[in-house]
Write a protein that holds these residues in place. Structure first.
Motif, mmCIF file in Angstrom:
data_model
loop_
_atom_site.group_PDB
_atom_site.id
_atom_site.type_symbol
_atom_site.label_atom_id
_atom_site.label_comp_id
_atom_site.label_asym_id
_atom_site.label_seq_id
_atom_site.Cartn_x
_atom_site.Cartn_y
_atom_site.Cartn_z
ATOM 1 N N ASN A 143 -12.399 -85.506 2.775
ATOM 2 C CA ASN A 143 -11.072 -85.094 3.239
ATOM 3 C C ASN A 143 -11.045 -84.906 4.761
ATOM 4 O O ASN A 143 -10.228 -84.162 5.292
ATOM 5 C CB ASN A 143 -10.629 -83.801 2.546
ATOM 6 C CG ASN A 143 -9.122 -83.592 2.630
ATOM 7 O OD1 ASN A 143 -8.347 -84.559 2.650
ATOM 8 N ND2 ASN A 143 -8.700 -82.326 2.683
ATOM 9 N N LEU A 144 -11.978 -85.592 5.414
ATOM 10 C CA LEU A 144 -12.040 -85.557 6.881
ATOM 11 C C LEU A 144 -11.702 -86.941 7.433
ATOM 12 O O LEU A 144 -12.073 -87.954 6.848
ATOM 13 C CB LEU A 144 -13.439 -85.151 7.351
ATOM 14 C CG LEU A 144 -13.921 -83.746 6.958
ATOM 15 C CD1 LEU A 144 -15.372 -83.560 7.371
ATOM 16 C CD2 LEU A 144 -13.045 -82.669 7.579
ATOM 17 N N LEU A 170 -18.106 -75.978 1.659
ATOM 18 C CA LEU A 170 -17.851 -76.131 3.089
ATOM 19 C C LEU A 170 -18.301 -77.537 3.482
ATOM 20 O O LEU A 170 -19.480 -77.873 3.365
ATOM 21 C CB LEU A 170 -18.617 -75.076 3.893
ATOM 22 C CG LEU A 170 -18.317 -74.989 5.393
ATOM 23 C CD1 LEU A 170 -18.655 -73.598 5.918
ATOM 24 C CD2 LEU A 170 -19.083 -76.042 6.197
ATOM 25 N N ILE A 171 -17.363 -78.344 3.899
ATOM 26 C CA ILE A 171 -17.641 -79.747 4.236
ATOM 27 C C ILE A 171 -17.516 -79.913 5.757
ATOM 28 O O ILE A 171 -16.568 -79.410 6.362
ATOM 29 C CB ILE A 171 -16.642 -80.676 3.523
ATOM 30 C CG1 ILE A 171 -16.753 -80.468 2.000
ATOM 31 C CG2 ILE A 171 -16.889 -82.137 3.886
ATOM 32 C CD1 ILE A 171 -15.636 -81.124 1.213
ATOM 33 N N PHE A 172 -18.499 -80.604 6.347
ATOM 34 C CA PHE A 172 -18.454 -80.788 7.796
ATOM 35 C C PHE A 172 -18.993 -82.172 8.180
ATOM 36 O O PHE A 172 -19.711 -82.829 7.419
ATOM 37 C CB PHE A 172 -19.264 -79.704 8.510
ATOM 38 C CG PHE A 172 -20.751 -79.887 8.419
ATOM 39 C CD1 PHE A 172 -21.454 -80.551 9.422
ATOM 40 C CD2 PHE A 172 -21.463 -79.408 7.328
ATOM 41 C CE1 PHE A 172 -22.831 -80.737 9.340
ATOM 42 C CE2 PHE A 172 -22.831 -79.585 7.242
ATOM 43 C CZ PHE A 172 -23.529 -80.252 8.248
ATOM 44 N N SER A 196 -13.800 -78.874 6.637
ATOM 45 C CA SER A 196 -12.880 -78.890 5.505
ATOM 46 C C SER A 196 -13.429 -77.931 4.448
ATOM 47 O O SER A 196 -14.657 -77.841 4.261
ATOM 48 C CB SER A 196 -12.760 -80.302 4.919
ATOM 49 O OG SER A 196 -11.939 -80.282 3.760
ATOM 50 N N LEU A 197 -12.539 -77.196 3.774
ATOM 51 C CA LEU A 197 -12.951 -76.240 2.733
ATOM 52 C C LEU A 197 -12.318 -76.643 1.414
ATOM 53 O O LEU A 197 -11.166 -77.071 1.356
ATOM 54 C CB LEU A 197 -12.523 -74.814 3.104
ATOM 55 C CG LEU A 197 -13.068 -74.252 4.422
ATOM 56 C CD1 LEU A 197 -12.535 -72.840 4.653
ATOM 57 C CD2 LEU A 197 -14.593 -74.257 4.438
ATOM 58 N N VAL A 230 -6.961 -69.134 5.419
ATOM 59 C CA VAL A 230 -7.384 -68.006 6.257
ATOM 60 C C VAL A 230 -8.828 -68.181 6.700
ATOM 61 O O VAL A 230 -9.166 -67.987 7.880
ATOM 62 C CB VAL A 230 -7.222 -66.679 5.486
ATOM 63 C CG1 VAL A 230 -7.850 -65.521 6.260
ATOM 64 C CG2 VAL A 230 -5.747 -66.393 5.223
ATOM 65 N N LEU A 231 -9.682 -68.578 5.771
ATOM 66 C CA LEU A 231 -11.098 -68.744 6.108
ATOM 67 C C LEU A 231 -11.313 -69.900 7.085
ATOM 68 O O LEU A 231 -12.133 -69.800 8.006
ATOM 69 C CB LEU A 231 -11.908 -68.973 4.833
ATOM 70 C CG LEU A 231 -13.412 -69.184 5.024
ATOM 71 C CD1 LEU A 231 -14.043 -68.040 5.795
ATOM 72 C CD2 LEU A 231 -14.101 -69.382 3.674
ATOM 73 N N LYS A 232 -10.581 -70.984 6.903
ATOM 74 C CA LYS A 232 -10.749 -72.131 7.808
ATOM 75 C C LYS A 232 -10.376 -71.762 9.244
ATOM 76 O O LYS A 232 -11.058 -72.131 10.203
ATOM 77 C CB LYS A 232 -9.907 -73.307 7.335
ATOM 78 C CG LYS A 232 -10.147 -74.567 8.178
ATOM 79 C CD LYS A 232 -9.353 -75.756 7.655
ATOM 80 C CE LYS A 232 -9.632 -76.977 8.513
ATOM 81 N NZ LYS A 232 -8.846 -78.163 8.091
ATOM 82 N N GLU A 233 -9.285 -71.008 9.396
ATOM 83 C CA GLU A 233 -8.890 -70.572 10.744
ATOM 84 C C GLU A 233 -9.979 -69.685 11.360
ATOM 85 O O GLU A 233 -10.282 -69.796 12.550
ATOM 86 C CB GLU A 233 -7.569 -69.806 10.662
ATOM 87 C CG GLU A 233 -6.373 -70.690 10.324
ATOM 88 C CD GLU A 233 -5.080 -69.895 10.182
ATOM 89 O OE1 GLU A 233 -5.151 -68.642 10.337
ATOM 90 O OE2 GLU A 233 -4.031 -70.500 9.919
#
Length: 254
Positions: free
Chosen positions: A32-33, A63-65, A79-80, A93-96
């Motif tokens: 999803n990136l 947690l995707i990076f 991306s979460l 909220v967590l992504k921010e």
């Protein structure tokens, strides 16, 4: 000149060694990136050292990076995804939060720092929910009807209990009475109740004198070790005295 590729490869190796089965590489189409670079997924649960490893966590997060061209001088793409029990609003909220921390850690490998921060946030967020649920369960337990146990009290059982209680109380009182109160002649002898009501029970140096007696009070020194009378004899003495008192009262009434 910074060798970004080398720094990124070293971080990947470190993450694999630390996270092991919770770390894996995925295809960019699953991430999803918006990138064609290598993508990785880290599975996270609330951080709780007291939980048994076999315990199923209440929530699980992916947690995707992916590294950018100039990472770590640029933040990674993030991306979460909820794997279990995390609402979409919480993911936002967590992504921010993680994006802000990434901006504060530019210039150094930061993925593991972001992983730790995410685990702590999950623990705080979902342990609060667990606390609310526990409180609700406690309130529900208070509303349950408590069924009494044991046999019902009857008049006979109460009288038997009271007689035994009075006998035990008399025995305890008898232990505190001086020898003179038990061995004095009958005409001078005080009952346990009279002796306590006389107000002298707490006066260690004073011995009780029968009402109406012309004799003066005597000072008696005694020590607790001097009173090792047999408990059964004292109890019989009290009960016999109580029985005599009841008989005299009955005769006086006739």
């Amino acid at each position: 000149m910074t060798d970004y590729k080398q720094d990124q490869d070293m971080e990947i190796e470190a993450l694999e060694a630390i996270l092991m089965d919770d770390f894996k590489e995925i295809h960019s189409s699953e991430s999803n990136l918006n990138t064609s670079n290598r993508c990785f997924q880290i599975t996270l649960s609330p951080q709780d050292d007291e939980l048994d490893e076999s315990t199923n966590p209440p929530v699980r997060l992916a947690l995707i990076f992916s590294h950018t061209e100039k990472y770590p001088d640029e933040p990674p793409l993030l991306s979460l995804k909820s794997l279990k029990g995390i609402p979409t609003a919480d993911l936002k909220v967590l992504k921010e939060k993680l994006e802000q921390e990434a901006a504060e850690n530019l210039g150094m490998a930061m993925v593991y720092t972001l992983v730790t921060s995410a685990k702590e946030w999950l623990s705080e967020r979902f342990s609060e929910d667990a606390g609310v649920e526990d409180a609700e369960e406690d309130e529900a337990a208070k509303d349950e009807i408590i069924v009494p146990h044991g046999e019902p009290v009857t008049v006979d059982s109460f009288l038997a209990w009271r007689e035994r209680f009075e006998a035990e109380l008399a025995l305890e009182r008898a232990k505190l009475m001086p020898d003179s109160a038990l061995t004095a002649p009958k005409e001078k002898k005080l009952s346990g109740r009279q002796w306590f009501e006389s107000g002298r029970a707490s006066s260690k140096g004073s011995a009780p004198v029968a009402e109406g007696s012309d004799e003066d009070e005597e000072d008696i020194d005694f020590d607790d070790d001097d009173f090792e009378d047999d408990e059964e004899d004292m109890l019989e003495h009290y009960l016999a005295e109580k029985s005599d008192s009841s008989t005299h009262t009955s005769r006086g009434a006739n």
